[in-house]
Design an enzyme around this catalytic site. Structure first.
Site, PDB file in Angstrom:
ATOM      1  N   ARG A 250       0.824  -1.213   0.000  1.00  0.00           N
ATOM      2  CA  ARG A 250       0.000   0.000   0.000  1.00  0.00           C
ATOM      3  C   ARG A 250       0.856   1.259   0.000  1.00  0.00           C
ATOM      4  O   ARG A 250       0.568   2.208  -0.742  1.00  0.00           O
ATOM      5  CB  ARG A 250      -0.971  -0.005   1.179  1.00  0.00           C
ATOM      6  CG  ARG A 250      -2.042  -1.086   1.049  1.00  0.00           C
ATOM      7  CD  ARG A 250      -2.912  -1.166   2.278  1.00  0.00           C
ATOM      8  NE  ARG A 250      -2.068  -1.467   3.435  1.00  0.00           N
ATOM      9  CZ  ARG A 250      -2.367  -1.166   4.682  1.00  0.00           C
ATOM     10  NH1 ARG A 250      -3.476  -0.527   4.973  1.00  0.00           N
ATOM     11  NH2 ARG A 250      -1.552  -1.493   5.664  1.00  0.00           N
TER      12      ARG A 250
ATOM     13  N   ASN B 298      -6.154  -2.776   2.035  1.00  0.00           N
ATOM     14  CA  ASN B 298      -6.125  -4.232   2.162  1.00  0.00           C
ATOM     15  C   ASN B 298      -7.549  -4.741   2.300  1.00  0.00           C
ATOM     16  O   ASN B 298      -8.412  -4.065   2.855  1.00  0.00           O
ATOM     17  CB  ASN B 298      -5.347  -4.661   3.404  1.00  0.00           C
ATOM     18  CG  ASN B 298      -3.850  -4.542   3.240  1.00  0.00           C
ATOM     19  OD1 ASN B 298      -3.340  -4.446   2.136  1.00  0.00           O
ATOM     20  ND2 ASN B 298      -3.144  -4.536   4.347  1.00  0.00           N
TER      21      ASN B 298
END
Length: 92
Positions: free
Chosen positions: A20, A38
């Site tokens: 990320r 996520n």
């Protein structure tokens, strides 16, 4: 300049490898807006928007990911650029 948007889902070893944070840095470098997060199933999803070439470059980069990632599949779906927020953030 044509703006486009995409919803992206990435599977493989993409959690616990700084995917990320890497995606946020990549998106900002390409001048994209949107978010990444996520999912409980172990995948990473993102919503990205910006110039068409930059979105395509981001999707290609997401197929590789950061060095520790092992991407197995990337699914994309066209999205509405109007639905994509300004900036680029990591969502919980």
């Amino acid at each position: 300049m044509t703006e486009t948007a995409a919803s992206v889902r990435v599977t493989g070893r993409v959690q616990g490898v700084a995917y990320r944070a890497w995606a946020k840095a990549q998106a900002r470098a390409l001048g994209l807006r949107g978010w990444v997060r996520n999912r409980d199933d172990g995948s990473v999803v993102a919503l990205i928007a910006g110039p068409e070439d930059a979105v395509k470059s981001m999707i290609a980069a997401m197929s590789e990911g950061p060095a520790a990632a092992q991407v197995t599949d990337v699914w994309t779906e066209e999205a509405d650029p109007a639905d994509v927020p300004e900036g680029f953030e990591i969502l919980p």
